[in-house]
Design a protein around this motif. Structure first.
Motif, PDB file in Angstrom:
ATOM      1  N   ALA A 266       0.804  -1.214   0.000  1.00  0.00           N
ATOM      2  CA  ALA A 266       0.000   0.000   0.000  1.00  0.00           C
ATOM      3  C   ALA A 266       0.840   1.269   0.000  1.00  0.00           C
ATOM      4  O   ALA A 266       0.302   2.372  -0.128  1.00  0.00           O
ATOM      5  N   THR A 267       2.155   1.142   0.123  1.00  0.00           N
ATOM      6  CA  THR A 267       3.016   2.326   0.207  1.00  0.00           C
ATOM      7  C   THR A 267       3.554   2.762  -1.153  1.00  0.00           C
ATOM      8  O   THR A 267       4.224   3.786  -1.245  1.00  0.00           O
ATOM      9  N   ARG A 268       3.279   1.974  -2.197  1.00  0.00           N
ATOM     10  CA  ARG A 268       3.868   2.278  -3.503  1.00  0.00           C
ATOM     11  C   ARG A 268       2.863   1.995  -4.604  1.00  0.00           C
ATOM     12  O   ARG A 268       2.278   0.917  -4.670  1.00  0.00           O
ATOM     13  N   THR A 269       2.639   2.958  -5.481  1.00  0.00           N
ATOM     14  CA  THR A 269       1.717   2.770  -6.602  1.00  0.00           C
ATOM     15  C   THR A 269       2.336   1.844  -7.643  1.00  0.00           C
ATOM     16  O   THR A 269       3.488   2.011  -8.037  1.00  0.00           O
ATOM     17  N   LEU A 270       1.548   0.869  -8.085  1.00  0.00           N
ATOM     18  CA  LEU A 270       1.992  -0.098  -9.086  1.00  0.00           C
ATOM     19  C   LEU A 270       1.031  -0.084 -10.269  1.00  0.00           C
ATOM     20  O   LEU A 270      -0.190  -0.097 -10.096  1.00  0.00           O
ATOM     21  N   TYR A 271       1.595  -0.065 -11.470  1.00  0.00           N
ATOM     22  CA  TYR A 271       0.821  -0.243 -12.688  1.00  0.00           C
ATOM     23  C   TYR A 271       1.283  -1.537 -13.348  1.00  0.00           C
ATOM     24  O   TYR A 271       2.462  -1.657 -13.709  1.00  0.00           O
ATOM     25  N   LEU A 272       0.373  -2.487 -13.490  1.00  0.00           N
ATOM     26  CA  LEU A 272       0.653  -3.749 -14.179  1.00  0.00           C
ATOM     27  C   LEU A 272      -0.035  -3.682 -15.539  1.00  0.00           C
ATOM     28  O   LEU A 272      -1.266  -3.647 -15.622  1.00  0.00           O
ATOM     29  N   ILE A 273       0.762  -3.643 -16.612  1.00  0.00           N
ATOM     30  CA  ILE A 273       0.227  -3.356 -17.942  1.00  0.00           C
ATOM     31  C   ILE A 273       0.587  -4.470 -18.917  1.00  0.00           C
ATOM     32  O   ILE A 273       1.767  -4.821 -19.086  1.00  0.00           O
ATOM     33  N   ASP A 274      -0.432  -5.020 -19.555  1.00  0.00           N
ATOM     34  CA  ASP A 274      -0.283  -6.059 -20.575  1.00  0.00           C
ATOM     35  C   ASP A 274      -0.139  -5.355 -21.929  1.00  0.00           C
ATOM     36  O   ASP A 274      -1.048  -4.641 -22.364  1.00  0.00           O
ATOM     37  N   GLY A 288      -5.469  -8.228 -12.286  1.00  0.00           N
ATOM     38  CA  GLY A 288      -5.055  -6.880 -11.909  1.00  0.00           C
ATOM     39  C   GLY A 288      -4.359  -6.110 -13.008  1.00  0.00           C
ATOM     40  O   GLY A 288      -4.039  -4.933 -12.816  1.00  0.00           O
ATOM     41  N   SER A 289      -4.131  -6.747 -14.156  1.00  0.00           N
ATOM     42  CA  SER A 289      -3.436  -6.052 -15.243  1.00  0.00           C
ATOM     43  C   SER A 289      -4.419  -5.259 -16.092  1.00  0.00           C
ATOM     44  O   SER A 289      -5.597  -5.592 -16.176  1.00  0.00           O
ATOM     45  N   ARG A 290      -3.913  -4.175 -16.693  1.00  0.00           N
ATOM     46  CA  ARG A 290      -4.674  -3.381 -17.642  1.00  0.00           C
ATOM     47  C   ARG A 290      -4.027  -3.512 -19.011  1.00  0.00           C
ATOM     48  O   ARG A 290      -2.847  -3.867 -19.110  1.00  0.00           O
ATOM     49  N   HIS A 291      -4.786  -3.219 -20.035  1.00  0.00           N
ATOM     50  CA  HIS A 291      -4.264  -3.372 -21.392  1.00  0.00           C
ATOM     51  C   HIS A 291      -3.823  -2.043 -21.967  1.00  0.00           C
ATOM     52  O   HIS A 291      -4.512  -1.031 -21.858  1.00  0.00           O
TER      53      HIS A 291
END
Length: 336
Positions: A266-274, A288-291
């Motif tokens: 919760a302390t760090r923003t993560l973007y998981l992108i396909d 949890g991934s976005r395209h």
């Protein structure tokens, strides 16, 4: 907002979100460099996608109207715990710190890249006079290619360049790449060069815009599409090229166990992108991934990433397209 406060957000070295809630046309007409546009009219849907962590500090640009106050109230209702209005004045043109246009961060990177690498470009007239035997590729997504393209151009989105690299190499012909303007063709051409294609690679200056401005007809509804994904017969060579690039640019890799820990942090923003095609993404993807197609993510990072200094993980099914995207994002200054 003073320029000192704006600069301090970058210089402090901590992640931050700087949001411009005006409508898109106003943002394009002039905005603070580095700000992300999420119009008030779509704020509820846009903010949770662009700034997913609600404990994260959000700075709203206050243009001396009611929009920023309304935005702050709405974010508070959504559970965002730290929202700050940063007073500023309307840019009104070309003041220090203000820029015009969209996707300026990515486009500025493209111009620096073209200058630094000495990428060859030709005008539409030079193409017609001296390079008609070249293979002409439109590196935009297929949806844009269908709408209009340069006559005779084949669709080959940046995300599929490496999948078709061996066929291009076997042809022995010059590759002439274009987009609607400049940035995506610059990125695509330099991608082929970075991954070791032996063919001559050239970018078409100003793409379809330059073509149309020269009173030349565009082609509508073209259907010359490449295979989707990476063919098994070329995967080994594509993988070897990707490994070489990953080593050269010192790219980082993450395993699934660590990724799960990052998703719970919760302390760090993560973007998981396909970064595969949309159809591939719909066929199955990591939870949890976005395209975002890889070429588009590099071209327009602020469409998907709202937090400067966030952690970005890009993924695909073979690592080839993820490596390609990551090596550009790293050069743009992102932690990827």
């Amino acid at each position: 907002m003073s320029r000192g406060l704006f600069a301090s957000l970058y210089e402090a070295g901590r992640p931050f979100a700087l949001i411009d809630t005006r409508e898109r046309r106003d943002h394009v007409d002039g905005h603070w460099f580095g700000s992300t546009n999420i119009p008030l009219s779509v704020l509820t849907a846009g903010i949770t996608r662009m700034v997913p962590d609600r404990d994260f500090p959000v700075h709203l640009l206050d243009w001396q109207d009611a929009a920023s106050n309304a935005a702050a109230q709405r974010l508070s209702q959504l559970g965002y715990a730290s929202v700050t209005n940063c007073p500023t004045s309307h840019p009104g043109g070309f003041g220090e710190g203000f820029v015009k246009g969209e996707y300026v961060w990515s486009k500025a990177f493209g111009e620096v890249l073209a200058h630094r690498c000495g990428l060859p470009e030709v005008t539409p007239s030079e193409y017609l006079q001296h390079h008609r035997d070249a293979l002409l590729f439109d590196v935009r997504p297929t949806t844009e290619y269908r709408r209009f393209t340069i006559p005779g151009s084949q669709s080959l989105p940046n995300s599929l360049l490496l999948a078709n690299m061996e066929a291009l190499k076997a042809s022995g012909r010059t590759a002439l790449l274009h987009c609607a303007g400049r940035t995506r063709s610059i990125i695509g051409a330099q991608t082929l060069i970075n991954f070791g294609v032996a063919n001559e690679v050239i970018a078409l200056e100003n793409g379809t815009q330059g073509w149309a401005l020269g009173d030349r007809e565009l082609e509508y509804g073209a259907k010359r599409f490449p295979p989707n994904g990476i063919m098994a017969s070329t995967l080994e060579k594509a993988g070897a090229r990707a490994k070489s690039v990953a080593d050269r640019y010192d790219l980082s890799f993450v395993d699934h166990e660590t990724l799960a820990e990052w998703q719970d942090d919760a302390t760090r923003t993560l973007y998981l992108i396909d970064v595969r095609s949309h159809d591939e993404y719909l066929g199955g993807h990591l939870p949890g991934s976005r395209h975002a197609p890889g070429g588009q993510l590099v071209q327009a990072t602020d469409r998907w990433i709202g937090v400067r200094g966030a952690r970005i993980v890009v993924c695909d099914d073979t690592e080839v397209r993820a490596v390609c995207t990551a090596h550009w994002l790293k050069q743009m200054g992102w932690e990827v």
